[in-house]
Design a protein around this motif. Structure first.
Motif, short mmCIF file in Angstrom:
data_model
loop_
_atom_site.label_atom_id
_atom_site.label_comp_id
_atom_site.label_asym_id
_atom_site.label_seq_id
_atom_site.Cartn_x
_atom_site.Cartn_y
_atom_site.Cartn_z
N ARG A 78 0.82 -1.24 -0.06
CA ARG A 78 0.05 0.05 0.00
C ARG A 78 0.80 0.93 -0.13
N ARG A 79 0.60 2.22 -0.81
CA ARG A 79 1.18 3.34 -1.04
C ARG A 79 0.58 4.54 -0.31
N VAL A 80 0.88 5.35 0.40
CA VAL A 80 0.05 6.53 1.23
C VAL A 80 1.02 7.83 1.03
N HIS A 81 0.42 8.86 0.52
CA HIS A 81 0.79 10.10 0.36
C HIS A 81 0.92 10.77 1.46
N ASP A 82 2.46 11.03 2.13
CA ASP A 82 2.62 11.46 3.45
C ASP A 82 3.95 12.16 3.36
N PRO A 83 4.14 13.21 2.70
CA PRO A 83 5.41 13.84 2.26
C PRO A 83 6.39 14.14 3.76
N LYS A 84 5.76 14.23 4.92
CA LYS A 84 6.31 14.51 6.11
C LYS A 84 6.87 13.18 6.64
N HIS A 85 6.37 12.24 6.37
CA HIS A 85 7.04 11.02 7.09
C HIS A 85 8.38 10.59 6.63
N PRO A 86 9.17 10.32 7.67
CA PRO A 86 10.56 10.06 7.51
C PRO A 86 10.88 9.19 6.44
N GLN A 87 9.94 8.17 6.08
CA GLN A 87 10.31 7.12 5.26
C GLN A 87 9.84 7.49 3.93
N ALA A 88 9.42 8.68 3.58
CA ALA A 88 8.68 9.07 2.36
C ALA A 88 9.74 8.95 1.14
#
Length: 138
Positions: A78-88
């Motif tokens: 699953r791909r989730v758009h979360d640019p602030k996540h450290p693993q993005a």
């Protein structure tokens, strides 16, 4: 099939379902993990069973089960758009494992019931053997 062969057949099923429960537990533990530094997320694992012939002589027709392999589900996580996540990644997406928690819960219930049923088979066979021994005492 001899009464003692029942323990071998049910025992093989208990062992196989125990391995299945361990794999399900591993999948559930990693359901919400994200891709590591290598960019690869955890892949769900599935147990593959195989029939195993058991016994010799007159018991040759009995069959048990064994785990032949444990495979990895190759579908995308699953791909989730979360640019602030450290693993993005560079596009701002975080890749999670491809574990389907609902499917794993169904697998867990199925494996657990199969395990319990085989324990009950062994318990019933034990009771029958004990009753057979008691017949000779009367």
């Amino acid at each position: 099939m001899s009464m003692f062969q029942i323990f071998n057949v049910s025992g093989s099923a208990v062992s196989a379902q125990s391995q299945r429960l361990n794999v399900v537990a591993s999948n559930l533990a990693n359901a919400d993990t994200v891709a590591g530094p290598d960019g690869q997320a955890y892949k769900a694992r599935q147990v593959v069973f195989q029939t195993e012939l058991m016994g010799a002589g007159k018991d040759l027709g009995s069959a048990g089960v064994r785990v032949s392999q444990i495979t990895e589900d190759q579908s995308q996580g699953r791909r989730v758009h979360d640019p602030k996540h450290p693993q993005a990644d560079a596009e701002g997406y975080v890749t999670y494992s491809n574990v389907n928690s609902v499917e794993e819960m169904v697998n867990m219930i199925s494996a657990s019931r199969s395990y319990q049923n085989n324990i009950e088979v062994m318990s019933t066979a034990k009771s029958l053997l004990l009753k057979t021994l008691q017949l000779g005492q009367s």
